[in-house]
Design a protein around this motif. Structure first.
Motif, short mmCIF file in Angstrom:
data_model
loop_
_atom_site.label_atom_id
_atom_site.label_comp_id
_atom_site.label_asym_id
_atom_site.label_seq_id
_atom_site.Cartn_x
_atom_site.Cartn_y
_atom_site.Cartn_z
N GLY A 3 1.12 4.10 -2.92
CA GLY A 3 1.05 5.53 -2.66
C GLY A 3 2.21 6.28 -3.28
O GLY A 3 2.04 7.37 -3.86
N ASN A 62 4.09 11.64 2.20
CA ASN A 62 3.96 10.80 3.39
C ASN A 62 2.67 11.12 4.13
O ASN A 62 1.98 10.21 4.61
N ILE A 73 -0.29 9.54 2.27
CA ILE A 73 -0.31 8.08 2.46
C ILE A 73 -0.79 7.76 3.87
O ILE A 73 -1.60 6.86 4.08
N ARG A 92 -4.51 8.16 4.15
CA ARG A 92 -5.19 7.08 3.43
C ARG A 92 -5.20 5.77 4.24
O ARG A 92 -6.19 5.04 4.23
N ILE A 148 4.59 6.12 8.51
CA ILE A 148 4.73 6.01 7.05
C ILE A 148 6.16 6.33 6.63
O ILE A 148 6.72 5.67 5.75
N GLN A 169 0.83 -1.20 0.00
CA GLN A 169 0.00 0.00 0.00
C GLN A 169 0.86 1.26 0.00
O GLN A 169 0.54 2.24 -0.66
N VAL A 170 1.96 1.22 0.75
CA VAL A 170 2.88 2.35 0.78
C VAL A 170 3.52 2.52 -0.60
O VAL A 170 3.59 3.64 -1.13
#
Length: 59
Positions: free
Chosen positions: A8, A15, A18, A21, A29, A4-5
């Motif tokens: 993003g 950051n 993300i 989210r 993050i 997922q990171v």
């Protein structure tokens, strides 16, 4: 979570974006981004974002 990171990063998110989210802190993050860059052997988030696109993680 790494995926997922990376997604993003591939979308060009900051950051903070993300973190919002994924409902995590920006500091968390930042750590994920750092570890993801190390795992992938990328020198910066742009390189990781391009890798995400190449891998099909980002539309």
């Amino acid at each position: 979570m790494d995926r997922q990171v990376l997604a993003g990063l591939g979308e060009g998110l900051s950051n903070a974006q993300i973190a919002a989210r994924l409902y995590l802190s920006e500091a968390t993050i930042k750590g994920y981004v750092s570890r993801t860059l190390d795992k992938l052997g990328c020198v910066n988030r742009t390189q990781a974002g391009l890798l995400a696109h190449d891998a099909g993680i980002v539309d």
